[in-house]
Design a protein around this motif. Sequence first.
Motif, PDB file in Angstrom:
ATOM      1  N   VAL A   1      29.980  34.579  -9.990  1.00 52.59           N
ATOM      2  CA  VAL A   1      30.779  33.539 -10.655  1.00 52.59           C
ATOM      3  C   VAL A   1      30.170  33.192 -12.009  1.00 52.59           C
ATOM      4  O   VAL A   1      28.985  33.429 -12.253  1.00 52.59           O
ATOM      5  CB  VAL A   1      30.893  32.259  -9.792  1.00 52.59           C
ATOM      6  CG1 VAL A   1      31.611  32.533  -8.482  1.00 52.59           C
ATOM      7  CG2 VAL A   1      29.527  31.649  -9.523  1.00 52.59           C
ATOM      8  N   ASN A   2      30.975  32.603 -12.877  1.00 53.74           N
ATOM      9  CA  ASN A   2      30.518  32.091 -14.176  1.00 53.74           C
ATOM     10  C   ASN A   2      29.744  33.125 -14.991  1.00 53.74           C
ATOM     11  O   ASN A   2      28.821  32.785 -15.726  1.00 53.74           O
ATOM     12  CB  ASN A   2      29.647  30.839 -14.001  1.00 53.74           C
ATOM     13  CG  ASN A   2      30.356  29.740 -13.250  1.00 53.74           C
ATOM     14  OD1 ASN A   2      31.556  29.539 -13.429  1.00 53.74           O
ATOM     15  ND2 ASN A   2      29.648  29.029 -12.406  1.00 53.74           N
ATOM     16  N   THR A   3      30.108  34.396 -14.867  1.00 51.78           N
ATOM     17  CA  THR A   3      29.429  35.481 -15.568  1.00 51.78           C
ATOM     18  C   THR A   3      30.434  36.161 -16.493  1.00 51.78           C
ATOM     19  O   THR A   3      31.523  36.514 -16.045  1.00 51.78           O
ATOM     20  CB  THR A   3      28.851  36.487 -14.555  1.00 51.78           C
ATOM     21  OG1 THR A   3      27.892  35.801 -13.734  1.00 51.78           O
ATOM     22  CG2 THR A   3      28.168  37.643 -15.254  1.00 51.78           C
ATOM     23  N   PRO A   4      30.088  36.346 -17.768  1.00 53.47           N
ATOM     24  CA  PRO A   4      31.037  36.981 -18.687  1.00 53.47           C
ATOM     25  C   PRO A   4      31.232  38.458 -18.360  1.00 53.47           C
ATOM     26  O   PRO A   4      30.343  39.098 -17.808  1.00 53.47           O
ATOM     27  CB  PRO A   4      30.371  36.811 -20.052  1.00 53.47           C
ATOM     28  CG  PRO A   4      28.915  36.723 -19.749  1.00 53.47           C
ATOM     29  CD  PRO A   4      28.817  36.029 -18.415  1.00 53.47           C
TER      30      PRO A   4
ATOM     31  N   ARG B   1      24.002  34.581 -18.367  1.00 47.40           N
ATOM     32  CA  ARG B   1      23.674  34.345 -16.955  1.00 47.40           C
ATOM     33  C   ARG B   1      24.501  35.236 -16.047  1.00 47.40           C
ATOM     34  O   ARG B   1      25.677  35.472 -16.300  1.00 47.40           O
ATOM     35  CB  ARG B   1      23.976  32.893 -16.573  1.00 47.40           C
ATOM     36  CG  ARG B   1      23.136  31.884 -17.239  1.00 47.40           C
ATOM     37  CD  ARG B   1      23.667  30.467 -17.043  1.00 47.40           C
ATOM     38  NE  ARG B   1      24.324  30.245 -15.780  1.00 47.40           N
ATOM     39  CZ  ARG B   1      24.155  29.165 -15.033  1.00 47.40           C
ATOM     40  NH1 ARG B   1      23.363  28.205 -15.423  1.00 47.40           N
ATOM     41  NH2 ARG B   1      24.796  29.022 -13.887  1.00 47.40           N
TER      42      ARG B   1
ATOM     43  N   ASN C   1      26.969  33.283  -5.993  1.00 44.79           N
ATOM     44  CA  ASN C   1      27.209  32.006  -5.338  1.00 44.79           C
ATOM     45  C   ASN C   1      27.785  32.209  -3.945  1.00 44.79           C
ATOM     46  O   ASN C   1      28.628  33.072  -3.728  1.00 44.79           O
ATOM     47  CB  ASN C   1      28.187  31.178  -6.188  1.00 44.79           C
ATOM     48  CG  ASN C   1      28.465  29.828  -5.569  1.00 44.79           C
ATOM     49  OD1 ASN C   1      29.395  29.687  -4.796  1.00 44.79           O
ATOM     50  ND2 ASN C   1      27.660  28.851  -5.915  1.00 44.79           N
TER      51      ASN C   1
ATOM     52  N   SER D   1      27.096  24.673  -1.377  1.00 39.22           N
ATOM     53  CA  SER D   1      27.065  25.764  -2.337  1.00 39.22           C
ATOM     54  C   SER D   1      25.614  26.127  -2.598  1.00 39.22           C
ATOM     55  O   SER D   1      24.763  25.247  -2.703  1.00 39.22           O
ATOM     56  CB  SER D   1      27.746  25.327  -3.638  1.00 39.22           C
ATOM     57  OG  SER D   1      27.634  26.337  -4.606  1.00 39.22           O
TER      58      SER D   1
ATOM     59  N   ILE E   1      20.573  32.619  -9.719  1.00 40.57           N
ATOM     60  CA  ILE E   1      20.951  32.780 -11.122  1.00 40.57           C
ATOM     61  C   ILE E   1      19.891  33.597 -11.854  1.00 40.57           C
ATOM     62  O   ILE E   1      18.694  33.309 -11.764  1.00 40.57           O
ATOM     63  CB  ILE E   1      21.114  31.409 -11.797  1.00 40.57           C
ATOM     64  CG1 ILE E   1      22.157  30.577 -11.026  1.00 40.57           C
ATOM     65  CG2 ILE E   1      21.512  31.562 -13.257  1.00 40.57           C
ATOM     66  CD1 ILE E   1      22.082  29.099 -11.279  1.00 40.57           C
TER      67      ILE E   1
ATOM     68  N   GLU F   1      25.406  34.898 -12.073  1.00 39.30           N
ATOM     69  CA  GLU F   1      25.267  33.941 -10.982  1.00 39.30           C
ATOM     70  C   GLU F   1      25.939  34.459  -9.717  1.00 39.30           C
ATOM     71  O   GLU F   1      27.104  34.813  -9.723  1.00 39.30           O
ATOM     72  CB  GLU F   1      25.885  32.602 -11.385  1.00 39.30           C
ATOM     73  CG  GLU F   1      25.745  31.530 -10.337  1.00 39.30           C
ATOM     74  CD  GLU F   1      26.266  30.177 -10.808  1.00 39.30           C
ATOM     75  OE1 GLU F   1      26.507  29.331  -9.933  1.00 39.30           O
ATOM     76  OE2 GLU F   1      26.439  29.964 -12.023  1.00 39.30           O
TER      77      GLU F   1
ATOM     78  N   SER G   1      23.340  29.005  -5.035  1.00 40.43           N
ATOM     79  CA  SER G   1      23.433  30.027  -6.073  1.00 40.43           C
ATOM     80  C   SER G   1      22.081  30.634  -6.395  1.00 40.43           C
ATOM     81  O   SER G   1      21.053  29.960  -6.331  1.00 40.43           O
ATOM     82  CB  SER G   1      24.002  29.425  -7.367  1.00 40.43           C
ATOM     83  OG  SER G   1      25.303  28.966  -7.172  1.00 40.43           O
TER      84      SER G   1
END
Length: 127
Positions: A28-31, A41, A45, A84, A88, A43, A86
Motif C-alpha cells: 500500500v501507499n507505494t508509487p 517508501r 500492510n 493494522s 515499511i 509499505e 505495517s
Amino acid sequence: MSMRLFLVLFFSSVMSLFAQGQVRFEVVNTPDVVAVGEVFRIEFNTNTTKPDKFIPPKFNGMTVMAGPSQSQSTSIINGKRSDSYSYIYVVSIDSVGKYTIPSAEIEVDGKKYKTKEFKIEAIVESG
C-alpha cells in the motif's frame, strides 16, 4: 438465560469472529513510477495485529536505505475493532527500468499470506 438467547449470542459471536478472520496482506501507499535516485517508501500492510512471522522480499536493483520499520494501530469505532500492522522500507533505484518486487510473506496463527508482486518503473525525471 434462555436457550434461544444463548444460541443468538453464540452465533453472533461466531459470525463476528468469521468477519474478523479475513486476513489481508498487501503493498500500500507505494508509487508505481519513481524518478531515478528518488527516495520512496514501500509499505507492506496487514489488517491484523503483529504477525507471528514476516519474510521480506528481495529488493533486486534497489538500494534499501532503511527498514523495515514497523507501525501498528488499533481503532474501535462503534464497538468494532480494527487492527493494522505495517512493515515499511525506504528505498531508491539508481537505474532507469522496470522492477518487480516479489511477494512478501507473513504468518498469522499458523497460516501463510503473501502479497502480490508489485511493479515499479524508474524513469529519468524531466525538468
